[in-house]
Design an enzyme around this catalytic site. Sequence first.
Site, PDB file in Angstrom:
ATOM      1  N   GLU A 266       0.784  -1.242   0.000  1.00  0.00           N
ATOM      2  CA  GLU A 266       0.000   0.000   0.000  1.00  0.00           C
ATOM      3  C   GLU A 266       0.814   1.289   0.000  1.00  0.00           C
ATOM      4  O   GLU A 266       0.254   2.374   0.185  1.00  0.00           O
ATOM      5  CB  GLU A 266      -0.994   0.007   1.174  1.00  0.00           C
ATOM      6  CG  GLU A 266      -2.033  -1.113   1.064  1.00  0.00           C
ATOM      7  CD  GLU A 266      -3.071  -1.091   2.175  1.00  0.00           C
ATOM      8  OE1 GLU A 266      -2.845  -0.412   3.195  1.00  0.00           O
ATOM      9  OE2 GLU A 266      -4.115  -1.753   2.022  1.00  0.00           O
TER      10      GLU A 266
ATOM     11  N   GLU B 182      -7.156  -7.572  -1.436  1.00  0.00           N
ATOM     12  CA  GLU B 182      -7.548  -7.296  -0.044  1.00  0.00           C
ATOM     13  C   GLU B 182      -8.978  -6.781  -0.016  1.00  0.00           C
ATOM     14  O   GLU B 182      -9.334  -5.884  -0.773  1.00  0.00           O
ATOM     15  CB  GLU B 182      -6.650  -6.235   0.619  1.00  0.00           C
ATOM     16  CG  GLU B 182      -5.425  -6.752   1.309  1.00  0.00           C
ATOM     17  CD  GLU B 182      -4.807  -5.707   2.239  1.00  0.00           C
ATOM     18  OE1 GLU B 182      -5.571  -4.941   2.861  1.00  0.00           O
ATOM     19  OE2 GLU B 182      -3.572  -5.641   2.321  1.00  0.00           O
TER      20      GLU B 182
END
Length: 797
Positions: free
Chosen positions: A375, A472
Site C-alpha cells: 500500500e 484485499e
Amino acid sequence: MALSGAIFYLLVSLNVGVLSGNRLKSSLSLDGKWRLQNSNGSLSLGAQVPGCVHSALLQQGVIQDPYYRFNDVFYQWIALENWTYTTIFSLNSPFRYTNKQLLIFDGIDTVSTISLNGITLGQTDNMFQSYVFCVWCSLQEQCSFSWDWGPSFPTMGLWKGVRLEAFDLFQIIQVSAVPLYSRSHSNIKNGLSKDQLQFMDRVESKVKLWWPRGHGDQPLYWISIRGYQRGEEILNEIVYFRTVELVQEPIPGNPGLSFYFQINGKAIFLKGSNWIPAHSFLDQVTEKTLRNLLQSVADANMNALRVWGGGVYEQDLFYILCDQMGIMVWQDFMFACALYPTEQDFIESVKEEVIQQVGRLKSHPSIIVWSGNNENEAALATDWFDIPMTERPKYVKDYVTLYVNNIRAVVLEEDQSRPFLVSSPTNGVESEQEGWVAEDPYDPLYGDTHFYSYTHDCSDWRSFPRTRFASEYGFQSWPSLSTLKQVSIEYDRKYDSAFSSHRQHHDDGNQQMLQQAALHYHLPNSTDGFKRYTDTLYITQVMQAQCVKAQTEFYRRSRSEVIEGKGLTMGALYWQLNDIWQAPSWSSIEFGGKWKMLHYFAQNFFAPVLPVGFEDEDDFFIYAVSDLSEDLRLASIYLYSWSKMHPVCSILNKQPRLIPGGSAFSIYQQPTEPLLDGCGCTRESCFLTFHLEDSRGQQVGPTNYHFLSPLKDAQGILQPNITAKVWKHNEAFIVFLQSDAIAPFVWLDVGTVLGRFSANGFLMATSNITVSFYPWRPTNITELSQSLLITTLRDVY
C-alpha cells in the site's frame, strides 16, 4: 505484455549440505542455551535460542501471559530496554574455513538487528579447522505488530535460531533425477545430462509439473548431484518443476490491461486470503500451528495466500508446506503503510535483506510473485501522510529509489523465474508508465485492488469494484467466547466493556460491526447481559460471513465478463486468514485455530463449482462458476416459505446451458416479481435455493441460497428447537440434528474442544441433517455432547 518465468527447482532436504551455485555449504547450529540480560544487568536469565525476550521472561516467571487482559500495555517496558544475548562455546569438530570460503552468521531477519563481536578464528595444525570462542549479540532495533489487528508491544529475539555456515568450491560431475510421485511412489530413474544447464533445459519435457491445489498434483523428484570437493560427495535434494507468468495484456475492444497468473500455461483464478504472523512471539509458532492453519486453508478450497508486507518473512516450513499442499504464495517484502528512509546505510541494509530472502525462498514453487511493499504506492498517490504538494516529488523520488532502483533491481538480478510487482495495490505496468506512482493505484482497469467499505450495505454487490484482481477486502467480527475466555475475566464480557474497547484496534470498529449487522438482522436484545454479549459475538460472525460471501461471489462471477471495460476478475484474496491474538479482527480463523463462521462459508464460496444468485434491476440471475474442465448445468430452483419445512414451489430449468470449465456465465434470468407471484410468495415470506449438476444429473458443488429481503424483515421465521445426537464413527464424530422449522445460520460450538465441523453456520431447510466433527485432540461422546451449544438467528431476539 506477459512477464514470464522459467522452470526451476526447489531445494528442500539434503544429505551432505545445500548446493549454492558451485559452492557446497556446511552448517553448524548454535541453537540451545544462551544468556539474556537487560542493559543495567538487573535482569539476567537463561534463554533458549530459537526464542525471544518475551518468551524467556514468561518461561522464567518474570512476566505473566502478555496476551491476558491489558498486559500488552503493562509490559511495554520490555521494549524500552536493550537486551543482550550471549553464549560461549568451543568448536571441537572440524569446521572447514579457508580463504576461498565465506563464513556466515545466519538466522536473523527484520525482526532484530544484530551486531557481532568476538568471533575468533584460530589456526591449528589442521588448516581447515576454525574455533569460535564467543558470539555477542545486541538488539539495537525492534519490530512491532501494533497494527489495527494486533497487540501494541514490540517483539524481539533470535526466533529463527542461529547457525554458522561455510561455503567450499564444489565441482559438479553428474546430475540425475528420480521421480517420487506422491501417489505412485515410482522409483524409475531418469538419466540426465551431466551439465547442469543442459539438465535444466532438457528436463522440462521429462518431468511432471507442480500444480496449484485443485488443478493437479504436486509431484516431486529426488535429485542426486555428484561432485568433487576433497573427494567425491553426493547431495540428495527434493525438487519440483513449474512455470509462472503474470499476464498484463490489452483486452480487445476494451480499455485497460488484463491481470492474471498462468501456471504451466494455464490461467488460474487465485482463491484465498492474506496471511499475517501467527503469533507476536514467533518462536511460539510451532510446526503444529503451521500445519493446522495451512490445512485449514486447503480444507476451505483455497489455493493461494498473500504473505502481507507488514509482518515477517515466514519460516522455511511455511513455504515447504505450501509447496506440498499446492498453495500459491504472493510474497510481499516487509515494507508496509509507511514512509521509509533512503540514506545509503539503510539502502545497503535493504539490499542485503532482499538478497538473503530471495536466495532463501526463490526455489519454492509455491511462491509465484514478489511484491515490493504493501500500500505504499497508494499511500503516496492518495496522500495518506499529508505531504505538501511542493515536497511530493521528493517523496516520489525516494519511493522509486527504494522500491524500483534497489529492491526491484536486486530481485530481477537474483531471480528471473517469477514476476515482480513494485506494490500492492498497483496498476502494474500502467503504474510503471506513470512513473511508478499512478494517479489512481485503485483503478479497476489495471492490476490489483484493495477495497474496504463498512458503511455501504454489503449485500449490494454494486458497491464492490469490478476489478481485475482483488488482493484485499473484508469485514470484522469478534471471536468466540471460548477464545476470549482465555484472556479475560467475567467482568470483561460485555460489548461495551473497557476490555472490549481495548481489544479493538480499528477506529470505531465495534460500532461499525453493529451498524452493518443492523442493516439485515435484529440486534441482540436480551435483558440478560451475558446472553446479550454472547449473542452479539454470534451476530458479528453472521454479518462477517455473509458480507465476505457476497463480495467473493461477486468477484468469482466476474471472471469471464467485461462490463464498461471492467471485469475479468482473476483473484479474490480476502483480508485476513489468521489472528495474532484473541481480539476482534477481519480473520476467518481465531487465534488458536478455531474456525469462525466465515471460514466455513469459504468452503462453499471457494468451491471448485459454485452457483451464484443475485438481483440486478428487476431480474434475478444465477451464474455458474467453475474451475473444472467439466460442463455444468443448472438444476431446479426451489422457493421456500420461512414458515414451512418443504419447498412451496420448484422451477425447472427448461433451457440448461452448459458451462465450460474455467469460466463464469449466466445460466438463468427471470423477472423477480413474476417469479414470486407464480409461487404465492412475497419478498419477506420466501427465499430461494439452487444448485448445479453435471452432465449425468449428479449435484456438483454446494447448494446456494438467495434472501429476498433483510432477515430482520422476514416473515414467518420460527423457533426451530434443534436437538442433537452425537456418536463416534472412525476418527470422527457424527452429529445428527433435528429441527422443527427452517433455521438460518445454524452454529455449532463445542467450546474448548478444538476441531472442525464438516459444515457450520448453515441454512437448515430440512427437518434433519448430519454433520461430522473432526477433533484436533482426544475427546469422547460425553465431552462433545456436554460441550455442544447450538445457536440460530432466531435465538438472538
